[in-house]
Design an enzyme around this catalytic site. Structure first.
Site, PDB file in Angstrom:
ATOM      1  N   SER A 458       0.864  -1.178   0.000  1.00  0.00           N
ATOM      2  CA  SER A 458       0.000   0.000   0.000  1.00  0.00           C
ATOM      3  C   SER A 458       0.900   1.227   0.000  1.00  0.00           C
ATOM      4  CB  SER A 458      -0.871  -0.009   1.251  1.00  0.00           C
ATOM      5  OG  SER A 458      -1.459  -1.282   1.412  1.00  0.00           O
ATOM      6  N   CYS A 630      -7.044  -0.771   7.394  1.00  0.00           N
ATOM      7  CA  CYS A 630      -5.928  -1.352   6.655  1.00  0.00           C
ATOM      8  C   CYS A 630      -5.042  -2.197   7.558  1.00  0.00           C
ATOM      9  CB  CYS A 630      -5.091  -0.246   6.010  1.00  0.00           C
ATOM     10  SG  CYS A 630      -3.688  -0.889   5.091  1.00  0.00           S
ATOM     11  N   ASP A 675      -8.437  -2.256   3.094  1.00  0.00           N
ATOM     12  CA  ASP A 675      -7.246  -2.611   2.331  1.00  0.00           C
ATOM     13  C   ASP A 675      -6.499  -3.560   3.251  1.00  0.00           C
ATOM     14  OD1 ASP A 675      -4.989  -2.735   0.753  1.00  0.00           O
ATOM     15  OD2 ASP A 675      -4.215  -0.780   1.357  1.00  0.00           O
ATOM     16  N   TRP A 677      -4.753  -7.598   4.127  1.00  0.00           N
ATOM     17  CA  TRP A 677      -4.033  -8.747   3.576  1.00  0.00           C
ATOM     18  C   TRP A 677      -3.697  -9.736   4.676  1.00  0.00           C
ATOM     19  CZ3 TRP A 677      -2.048  -3.782   3.991  1.00  0.00           C
ATOM     20  CH2 TRP A 677      -0.984  -3.611   4.887  1.00  0.00           C
TER      21      TRP A 677
HETATM   22  C1  LIG Z   1      -3.130  -5.439  -1.391  1.00  0.00           C
HETATM   23  C2  LIG Z   1      -1.950  -5.720  -0.478  1.00  0.00           C
HETATM   24  C3  LIG Z   1      -1.323  -4.678   0.190  1.00  0.00           C
HETATM   25  C4  LIG Z   1      -0.239  -4.937   1.011  1.00  0.00           C
HETATM   26  N1  LIG Z   1       0.360  -3.899   1.641  1.00  0.00           N
HETATM   27  C5  LIG Z   1       1.422  -4.139   2.461  1.00  0.00           C
HETATM   28  C6  LIG Z   1       2.078  -3.077   3.150  1.00  0.00           C
HETATM   29  O1  LIG Z   1       1.745  -1.910   2.981  1.00  0.00           O
HETATM   30  N2  LIG Z   1       3.101  -3.390   3.950  1.00  0.00           N
HETATM   31  C7  LIG Z   1       3.523  -4.690   4.147  1.00  0.00           C
HETATM   32  O2  LIG Z   1       4.453  -4.905   4.899  1.00  0.00           O
HETATM   33  N3  LIG Z   1       2.917  -5.695   3.517  1.00  0.00           N
HETATM   34  C8  LIG Z   1       1.892  -5.467   2.675  1.00  0.00           C
HETATM   35  N4  LIG Z   1       1.290  -6.522   2.027  1.00  0.00           N
HETATM   36  C9  LIG Z   1       1.878  -7.865   2.177  1.00  0.00           C
HETATM   37  C10 LIG Z   1       3.007  -8.020   1.169  1.00  0.00           C
HETATM   38  O3  LIG Z   1       2.499  -8.034  -0.144  1.00  0.00           O
HETATM   39  C11 LIG Z   1       3.804  -9.327   1.329  1.00  0.00           C
HETATM   40  O4  LIG Z   1       2.917 -10.400   1.354  1.00  0.00           O
HETATM   41  C12 LIG Z   1       4.627  -9.346   2.568  1.00  0.00           C
HETATM   42  O5  LIG Z   1       5.527  -8.269   2.543  1.00  0.00           O
HETATM   43  C13 LIG Z   1       5.432 -10.646   2.669  1.00  0.00           C
HETATM   44  O6  LIG Z   1       6.164 -10.843   1.498  1.00  0.00           O
HETATM   45  P1  LIG Z   1       7.492 -11.688   1.427  1.00  0.00           P
HETATM   46  O7  LIG Z   1       7.788 -12.008   0.021  1.00  0.00           O
HETATM   47  O8  LIG Z   1       8.580 -11.014   2.200  1.00  0.00           O
HETATM   48  O9  LIG Z   1       7.138 -12.985   2.212  1.00  0.00           O
HETATM   49  P2  LIG Z   1       6.835 -14.460   1.569  1.00  0.00           P
HETATM   50  O10 LIG Z   1       8.083 -15.053   1.086  1.00  0.00           O
HETATM   51  O11 LIG Z   1       5.741 -14.310   0.641  1.00  0.00           O
HETATM   52  O12 LIG Z   1       6.417 -15.165   2.865  1.00  0.00           O
HETATM   53  C14 LIG Z   1       5.186 -14.864   3.481  1.00  0.00           C
HETATM   54  C15 LIG Z   1       4.575 -16.157   3.878  1.00  0.00           C
HETATM   55  O13 LIG Z   1       5.356 -16.764   4.886  1.00  0.00           O
HETATM   56  C16 LIG Z   1       4.562 -17.448   5.786  1.00  0.00           C
HETATM   57  N5  LIG Z   1       4.813 -16.945   7.141  1.00  0.00           N
HETATM   58  C17 LIG Z   1       5.067 -15.676   7.497  1.00  0.00           C
HETATM   59  N6  LIG Z   1       5.257 -15.596   8.823  1.00  0.00           N
HETATM   60  C18 LIG Z   1       5.130 -16.847   9.296  1.00  0.00           C
HETATM   61  C19 LIG Z   1       5.225 -17.419  10.596  1.00  0.00           C
HETATM   62  N7  LIG Z   1       5.481 -16.682  11.655  1.00  0.00           N
HETATM   63  N8  LIG Z   1       5.044 -18.741  10.687  1.00  0.00           N
HETATM   64  C20 LIG Z   1       4.782 -19.499   9.608  1.00  0.00           C
HETATM   65  N9  LIG Z   1       4.690 -19.007   8.370  1.00  0.00           N
HETATM   66  C21 LIG Z   1       4.862 -17.703   8.222  1.00  0.00           C
HETATM   67  C22 LIG Z   1       3.146 -17.201   5.397  1.00  0.00           C
HETATM   68  O14 LIG Z   1       2.714 -18.316   4.652  1.00  0.00           O
HETATM   69  C23 LIG Z   1       3.220 -16.006   4.489  1.00  0.00           C
HETATM   70  O15 LIG Z   1       2.228 -16.043   3.503  1.00  0.00           O
HETATM   71  C24 LIG Z   1       0.213  -6.264   1.198  1.00  0.00           C
HETATM   72  C25 LIG Z   1      -0.423  -7.304   0.531  1.00  0.00           C
HETATM   73  C26 LIG Z   1      -1.484  -7.056  -0.294  1.00  0.00           C
HETATM   74  C27 LIG Z   1      -2.145  -8.197  -0.993  1.00  0.00           C
HETATM   75  N1  LIG Z   2      -2.022 -13.748  12.150  1.00  0.00           N
HETATM   76  C1  LIG Z   2      -2.089 -12.759  13.012  1.00  0.00           C
HETATM   77  O1  LIG Z   2      -2.590 -12.932  14.111  1.00  0.00           O
HETATM   78  C2  LIG Z   2      -1.553 -11.435  12.646  1.00  0.00           C
HETATM   79  C3  LIG Z   2      -1.723 -10.330  13.482  1.00  0.00           C
HETATM   80  C4  LIG Z   2      -1.168  -9.114  13.088  1.00  0.00           C
HETATM   81  C5  LIG Z   2      -0.480  -9.031  11.905  1.00  0.00           C
HETATM   82  N2  LIG Z   2      -0.361 -10.136  11.126  1.00  0.00           N
HETATM   83  C6  LIG Z   2       0.352 -10.115   9.891  1.00  0.00           C
HETATM   84  O2  LIG Z   2       1.680 -10.022  10.219  1.00  0.00           O
HETATM   85  C7  LIG Z   2       2.326  -9.144   9.368  1.00  0.00           C
HETATM   86  C8  LIG Z   2       3.037  -8.111  10.173  1.00  0.00           C
HETATM   87  O3  LIG Z   2       2.124  -7.285  10.803  1.00  0.00           O
HETATM   88  P1  LIG Z   2       2.519  -5.928  11.416  1.00  0.00           P
HETATM   89  O4  LIG Z   2       3.943  -5.949  11.742  1.00  0.00           O
HETATM   90  O5  LIG Z   2       1.992  -4.886  10.585  1.00  0.00           O
HETATM   91  O6  LIG Z   2       1.663  -5.958  12.731  1.00  0.00           O
HETATM   92  P2  LIG Z   2       2.134  -6.168  14.230  1.00  0.00           P
HETATM   93  O7  LIG Z   2       3.179  -5.168  14.524  1.00  0.00           O
HETATM   94  O8  LIG Z   2       2.381  -7.591  14.450  1.00  0.00           O
HETATM   95  O9  LIG Z   2       0.792  -5.775  14.981  1.00  0.00           O
HETATM   96  C9  LIG Z   2       0.375  -4.428  15.147  1.00  0.00           C
HETATM   97  C10 LIG Z   2      -0.510  -4.316  16.356  1.00  0.00           C
HETATM   98  O10 LIG Z   2      -1.729  -4.989  16.128  1.00  0.00           O
HETATM   99  C11 LIG Z   2      -2.015  -5.761  17.285  1.00  0.00           C
HETATM  100  N3  LIG Z   2      -2.976  -6.826  17.033  1.00  0.00           N
HETATM  101  C12 LIG Z   2      -2.805  -8.164  17.006  1.00  0.00           C
HETATM  102  N4  LIG Z   2      -3.960  -8.792  16.795  1.00  0.00           N
HETATM  103  C13 LIG Z   2      -4.902  -7.834  16.672  1.00  0.00           C
HETATM  104  C14 LIG Z   2      -6.308  -7.861  16.483  1.00  0.00           C
HETATM  105  N5  LIG Z   2      -6.968  -9.016  16.323  1.00  0.00           N
HETATM  106  N6  LIG Z   2      -6.964  -6.703  16.426  1.00  0.00           N
HETATM  107  C15 LIG Z   2      -6.308  -5.527  16.560  1.00  0.00           C
HETATM  108  N7  LIG Z   2      -4.997  -5.447  16.766  1.00  0.00           N
HETATM  109  C16 LIG Z   2      -4.294  -6.579  16.833  1.00  0.00           C
HETATM  110  C17 LIG Z   2      -0.682  -6.226  17.722  1.00  0.00           C
HETATM  111  O11 LIG Z   2      -0.754  -6.676  19.068  1.00  0.00           O
HETATM  112  P3  LIG Z   2      -0.032  -8.004  19.610  1.00  0.00           P
HETATM  113  O12 LIG Z   2       0.946  -8.460  18.594  1.00  0.00           O
HETATM  114  O13 LIG Z   2       0.618  -7.548  20.881  1.00  0.00           O
HETATM  115  O14 LIG Z   2      -1.120  -8.971  19.875  1.00  0.00           O
HETATM  116  C18 LIG Z   2       0.110  -4.978  17.556  1.00  0.00           C
HETATM  117  O15 LIG Z   2      -0.054  -4.116  18.666  1.00  0.00           O
HETATM  118  C19 LIG Z   2       1.281  -8.572   8.433  1.00  0.00           C
HETATM  119  O16 LIG Z   2       1.428  -9.183   7.159  1.00  0.00           O
HETATM  120  C20 LIG Z   2      -0.035  -8.939   9.051  1.00  0.00           C
HETATM  121  O17 LIG Z   2      -0.995  -9.294   8.075  1.00  0.00           O
HETATM  122  C21 LIG Z   2      -0.874 -11.314  11.459  1.00  0.00           C
END
Ligand SMILES: Cc1cc2nc3c(=O)[nH]c(=O)nc-3n(C[C@H](O)[C@H](O)[C@H](O)COP(=O)(O)OP(=O)(O)OC[C@H]3O[C@@H](n4cnc5c(N)ncnc54)[C@H](O)[C@@H]3O)c2cc1C
Ligand SMILES: NC(=O)c1ccc[n+]([C@@H]2O[C@H](COP(=O)([O-])OP(=O)(O)OC[C@H]3O[C@@H](n4cnc5c(N)ncnc54)[C@H](OP(=O)(O)O)[C@@H]3O)[C@@H](O)[C@H]2O)c1
Ligand code: HEM
Ligand SMILES: Cc1cc2nc3c(=O)[nH]c(=O)nc-3n(C[C@H](O)[C@H](O)[C@H](O)COP(=O)(O)O)c2cc1C
Lengths: 678, 323
Positions: A458, A630, A675, A677
């Site tokens: 984004s 978002c 928005d 993901w």
């Molecule tokens: C419309 C849209 C907007 C987005 N905007 C943003 C944005 O503004 N900022 C942003 O940071 N990202 C954003 N994303 C997410 C971004 O596109 C990527 O998916 C993200 O950065 C990860 O990409 P990567 O290639 O580094 O990871 P990848 O190599 O694609 O790996 C990610 C995958 O690893 C696995 N994974 C990750 N963590 C764990 C875990 N702890 N344990 C097990 N498996 C795990 C999951 O399967 C995950 O799908 C957006 C996505 C979409 C679709």
């Molecule tokens: N699978 C999950 O549960 C989860 C949650 C957040 C982000 N993500 C993914 O992880 C990636 C990294 O995220 P990021 O670094 O942007 O986020 P982040 O730093 O991990 O999280 C931002 C804040 O959101 C809080 N949060 C967690 N669960 C929430 C909920 N259900 N409702 C509202 N707030 C919540 C977190 O709290 P705490 O971490 O202290 O709980 C933290 O304070 C992104 O791709 C995102 O989609 C996954």
């Protein structure tokens, strides 16, 4: 029809030329002629001209039609029959493809129109050994069958005492999610056959024509065939080459100018850049800023700026930037080593099906190294069809069996795949490492691996303020897997390593813009409510810049409220300075930040929403505020929606259902945009 | 989702194609006076009629002749050229600017590419504005010049429709006409600048609702939208009637000379000028055409001479019809 014409006439009246008085200079002869014709028409109405039935014209009626498909199957030695309920031909096409597929797996299939056969014979299909009936069923109208499946549908509804035990079947449904009765026909056939005692040997497939029907079909069929083979205990046909979709060609004397080195479309498009830029022709944007956003902690959140000067690329705040990352070179090298191949061999994979419009699985000719670096996804756990196809290359029968099992639809197989591959986050390299007997040829592996996808971010800047640059806010993905490996996100680690200058060279990122619907209101006076914890703040940095710019232009700007959340105030409160500055200037009228780990009790954005519910409700209900959410789709976005529904219920005096509808309607009307993901 | 529901009872077989979208019982809760809602609500019946007219029903069943599809594309070209010309002229108008999305929506170029695919490079000389399309085009110019706010109605009716049912039509046409999967001939339906149609429709609705309009103007927009639906049906009806005169088989245009092709060579494609066609309309039971036929004949100056020709033609036609 009559009322419709009346309607039309009434509506078009002003633009139709002035009508002349009907009888002014009307020739009597002419009049009588017309009357004559009208009379004639009246008389002949009872025998209307038959409207050509196209379908029937297509197929000249055969002399004596065979209505017994069992006889036909026996005569031609078929064991699989694929029935299609199809109106415009997709279901029929799928049926034909499935019946052809059968051959690849050592079976014989035929496609059949249920209208042409005696469907009651299904009860006797078990007379044929290893027999199977597949149904490709489209849905129409209000969940109705297609014309050609109507009789079959009626028959299924009527029969109650029919015993179909012994019939093996599976269904692939064709439909479209926009319709309320999504895939009703396919679902019905699937359920009804089971009720009648037939044996479902593979799960119902659901194809969505609103999304990608072809993809749904292909992925269903990839899982389906292995499972059929497993069910009948047959091996895929011994001749390996018949299973390959592409044929390998090694190039030894090719001019390197003709070899792809990572381009998405046109050869050399990275050397000679030409607008317009899109997914086939990305722009190589120089990285001008790459800084760490978080003050502490072991994560890495980053702010990256891309320079788009001179590219003619335009964007709006809220749009997405797509980047094409490359895989980690160390991982590519390890793959080469473990497979014992020279990665710099230049090859082409050419489709054996010459009619297909997909000539190669990725741009060819190219080297294995380029393919594994730029074009193929080597980091996600492979899907079951890949395991199935690769199984043949495991020399240890135990490995081979396990791989086949994981790709079958049996509960044990599914569980094994789930734990050993997905749960353990094993990518293809980890699988090769943990299955030493599995050593597939690299070209077949390249054929099977999915394409490496662009990653979307984004945009975290406003084009009003920064027309020549695009900002990204992202968090680096890195995690420990249950097998003790460290998995690294492809794009985020690649971006992290894009230093502004790399040995005196500018680092560049291949990118393009994807327009989104996440837009600020047209009128600056409309209030906006922005909710974005973590990296979900990204588009709001652009929104805030833009509202600030509007203010500077002397425009009246409505309330601008932000809800941000992070873990610790002192670690990952990203963009703190910018946000506080915006608040001071009055661009942000409210800055609400939830710190989730600073206190014992978790505080999330939705808790802060509840705290200021009265004001929020007024903004939403009375002041036409736009709500934007978002970030994380899995939990956060849902929880926020629930919180807003709670507020509507409480302060709007609504029932639960009404509150749910209220929020849904806000979405329909574009006043609640997401928005998000995973 | 929208609230387009069917008034008529369930029909059997493939008769209609609208998505039935869940109706929300209580509309009063959230501004039922929003334009997007007034439009969805106020054009429901028109939409039902449009979806259920014979031409559209046949189309949805994959029964569409290539020649008709080509003509339909040509008709759309004239409509969109007019609409987009007027929108461009009014792009800064306070009621048009918020819904001005040329990059995302505008179709003229796409239609031109489709026509080039169907008719070849000199497509422009091969198409002409048909009688059934002209009133529509005239009306668009009229509102563009005199009452631009009504362009909102025209824009809504076409673009929102194209982003909804249009996507279904695209798939049907691709299959029925065996058009290449790479999209040639179907550029019209392919909105390159829109990634999520659902999302875009939501944005578009929000922009319509941001327009500052009084109740009366909103009603006029709904009225104009219904009118736009009628104009569309006129185009369909004309195509349907032309279709009856084409002896061409589905999918194999070009094998031999279809009647339509021959006529095209004769009069540049305006089928309504063809007396045979008008007579046939009469014969097919459409009373408005009787009038039209008479008018057509009367407007011909050398009436006596023409009459002889008519008589001959009609006699020929009658004989043909009897056989
Ligand atoms: C419309 C849209 C907007 C987005 N905007 C943003 C944005 O503004 N900022 C942003 O940071 N990202 C954003 N994303 C997410 C971004 O596109 C990527 O998916 C993200 O950065 C990860 O990409 P990567 O290639 O580094 O990871 P990848 O190599 O694609 O790996 C990610 C995958 O690893 C696995 N994974 C990750 N963590 C764990 C875990 N702890 N344990 C097990 N498996 C795990 C999951 O399967 C995950 O799908 C957006 C996505 C979409 C679709
Ligand atoms: N699978 C999950 O549960 C989860 C949650 C957040 C982000 N993500 C993914 O992880 C990636 C990294 O995220 P990021 O670094 O942007 O986020 P982040 O730093 O991990 O999280 C931002 C804040 O959101 C809080 N949060 C967690 N669960 C929430 C909920 N259900 N409702 C509202 N707030 C919540 C977190 O709290 P705490 O971490 O202290 O709980 C933290 O304070 C992104 O791709 C995102 O989609 C996954
Ligand atoms: C061909 C048959 C048609 C089908 C199958 C069809 C189908 C649909 C569907 C599924 C929707 C749902 C919209 C949504 O969920 O947002 C819709 C909406 C719409 N259709 Fe059609 N349609 C057809 C013909 C037409 C015609 C001929 C027109 C006018 C020219 C039209 C104009 C519209 C409009 C304006 C909307 C938007 C409604 C709104 O959201 O306010 N449709 N149509
Ligand atoms: C007029 C029409 C009505 C439809 N109705 C439904 C429906 O009610 N439910 C559904 O899931 N799909 C519906 N669809 C989607 C079709 O089932 C889908 O496009 C399918 O791929 C068509 O397959 P075919 O080409 O074999 O006929 C409809 C499509 C059309 C054109």
């Amino acid at each position: 029809m009559a009322d419709m014409d009346a309607d039309t006439a009434a509506h078009t009246e002003p633009s139709v030329e002035e009508e002349e008085p009907f009888f002014s200079n009307l020739d009597l002869l002419l009049f009588s002629l017309i009357v004559g014709i009208v009379v004639y028409w009246y008389m002949s109405r009872k025998k209307p001209e038959p409207i050509p039935e196209f379908k029937k014209l297509d197929t000249p009626a055969p002399a004596a039609r065979e209505t017994s498909f069992i006889e036909k199957m026996k005569k031609t030695g078929k064991n699989i029959i694929v029935f299609y309920g199809s109106q415009t031909g997709t279901g029929e096409e799928f049926a034909n493809r499935l019946s052809k597929d059968a051959q690849r797996y050592g079976m014989k299939g035929m496609a059949a129109d249920p209208e042409e056969y005696e469907m009651a014979e299904l009860a006797r299909l078990s007379q044929i050994e290893n027999s199977l009936a597949i149904f490709c069923m489209a849905t129409y109208g209000e969940g109705d069958p297609t014309d050609n499946a109507q009789d079959f549908y009626d028959w299924l509804q009527e029969i109650d005492d029919e015993d179909l035990s012994g019939l093996n079947y599976t269904v692939f449904a064709l439909g479209n999610k926009t319709y309320e009765h999504y895939n009703a026909m396919g679902k019905y056939v699937d359920k009804r056959l089971e009720e009648l005692g037939a044996k479902r040997i593979f799960d119902l497939g659901l194809g969505d024509d609103d999304g990608n029907l072809e993809e749904d079909f292909v992925s269903w069929r990839e899982q389906f065939w292995p499972s059929v083979c497993e069910h009948f205990g047959v091996e895929a046909s011994g001749d390996d080459s018949s299973i390959r979709q592409y044929e390998l060609k090694e190039h030894t004397d090719l001019n390197m100018n003709k070899v792809y080195s990572g381009e998405m479309g046109r050869l050399k498009s990275f050397e000679v850049q030409k607008p317009p830029y899109d997914s086939k022709n990305p722009f190589l944007a120089p990285v001008t800023v790459n800084r760490k956003l978080n003050k502490a902690g072991d994560r890495h959140l980053m702010h990256v700026e891309l320079d788009i000067t001179g590219s003619k690329i335009r964007y709006d705040s809220g749009d997405h930037v797509a980047v094409f990352p490359t895989n980690d070179s160390a991982m590519v090298n390890k793959l080469g080593q473990i497979l014992g191949v020279d990665l710099d061999v230049v090859i082409s994979l050419n489709n054996l099906d010459e009619e297909s419009n997909k000539k190669h699985p990725f741009p060819c000719p190219t080297s294995y190294r380029t393919a594994l670096t730029h074009y193929l996804d080597i980091s996600q756990p492979p899907r079951t069809n890949v395991l199935y196809e690769l199984a043949q290359y495991a020399s240890d029968p135990k490995d081979q069996e396990n791989m086949r099992r994981m790709s079958s639809s049996s509960p044990e197989g599914k569980a094994l795949y789930h734990s050993w591959v997905q749960g353990a986050c094993r990518n293809i390299l980890a699988i090769l490492e943990d299955m030493p007997s599995l050593r597939p040829p690299v070209d077949h592996l390249c054929e099977l691996l999915p394409r490496l996808q662009a990653r979307y971010y984004s945009i975290a800047s406003s084009s009003k303020v920064h027309p020549d640059r695009i900002s990204i806010c992202a968090v680096v993905v890195e995690y420990e897997t249950p097998t003790g490996r460290t998995n690294k996100g492809v794009a985020t680690n690649w971006l992290k390593n894009k230093l502004v200058t790399d040995n005196g060279h500018k680092s560049t990122v291949p990118m393009f813009i994807r327009k989104s619907q996440f837009r600020l209101p047209f009128k600056a006076t409309n209030p906006v409510i922005m909710i974005g914890p973590g990296t979900g703040i990204a588009p709001f940095m652009g929104f805030i810049q833009e509202r600030g710019w509007l203010k500077e232009q002397g425009k009246e700007v409505g309330e601008t409220v932000l809800y941000f959340g992070c873990r610790y105030k002192n670690e990952d409160y990203i963009y703190q300075e910018e946000l506080e500055e915006a608040e001071k200037k009055g661009v942000l009228t409210q800055l609400n930040v939830a710190f989730s780990r600073d206190e014992e009790k978790k505080v999330y954005v939705q808790h802060l929403l509840k705290n200021s519910k009265e004001h929020l409700w007024k903004l939403i209900h009375s002041d036409n505020a736009h709500i934007y959410v978002c970030g994380d789709a899995k939990n956060m976005a849902k929880d926020v929606q629930t919180a807003l529904q709670d507020i509507a219920e409480e302060l709007g005096g609504m029932t639960r259902t009404q509150a749910t509808d209220y929020v849904k309607k806000l979405m329909t009307k574009g006043r609640y945009s997401q928005d998000v993901w995973t | 989702m929208t609230t387009k529901t069917k008034a008529e009872p369930k029909s059997s077989g493939v008769t209609n194609g609208g998505a039935r979208i869940v109706v929300d019982g209580d509309d009063e809760v959230l501004s039922p006076t929003d334009l997007s809602e007034m439009l969805a609500e106020g054009t429901k019946d028109s939409h039902d009629k449009a979806e259920n007219c014979q031409f559209v029903k046949d189309f949805l069943r994959g029964r569409i002749k290539r020649e008709l599809f080509k003509r339909g594309t040509a008709a759309l070209y004239f409509v969109y050229a007019a609409m987009e010309e007027e929108i461009e002229k009014n792009e800064d108008h306070p009621h048009i600017a918020p819904i001005y999305f040329p990059a995302e929506l505008h179709r003229r170029e796409a239609l031109a590419r489709d026509l080039e695919y169907f008719y070849g490079e000199d497509w422009e000389s091969q198409i002409s504005l048909s009688a059934g399309t002209k009133p529509y085009v005239d009306r668009i110019h009229e509102v563009g010049q005199r009452d631009p706010v009504l362009l909102v109605a025209h824009s809504y009716t076409r673009y929102m429709g194209d982003l909804s049912g249009g996507q279904i039509l695209k798939k049907v046409a691709q299959r029925a006409l065996k058009l290449p999967s790479t999209g040639e001939g179907l550029n019209f339906y392919q909105f390159e600048g829109i990634h999520s149609q659902k999302g875009f429709k939501q944005l578009y609705r929000s922009r319509m609702n941001e327009l500052e309009l009084d109740a009366e103007t909103k009603e006029r927009i709904v009225g104009e939208s219904n009118r736009a639906f009628s104009f569309n049906m006129m185009v369909f009806t004309e195509l349907e009637e032309i279709g009856k005169t084409i002896k061409e088989e589905v999918q194999d245009a070009g094998l031999g000379h279809s009647h339509a092709e021959i006529m095209e060579g004769m009069d540049g494609g305006d089928i309504n000028k063809c007396p045979y066609y008008a007579a046939k309309m009469v014969a097919s039971g459409n009373p408005t055409y009787a009038c039209q036929l008479a008018m057509t004949l009367l407007r011909h100056p050398p009436c006596q001479w023409a009459l002889a020709a008519w008589v001959a033609l009609l006699a020929g036609f009658t004989a043909w019809y009897l056989l």
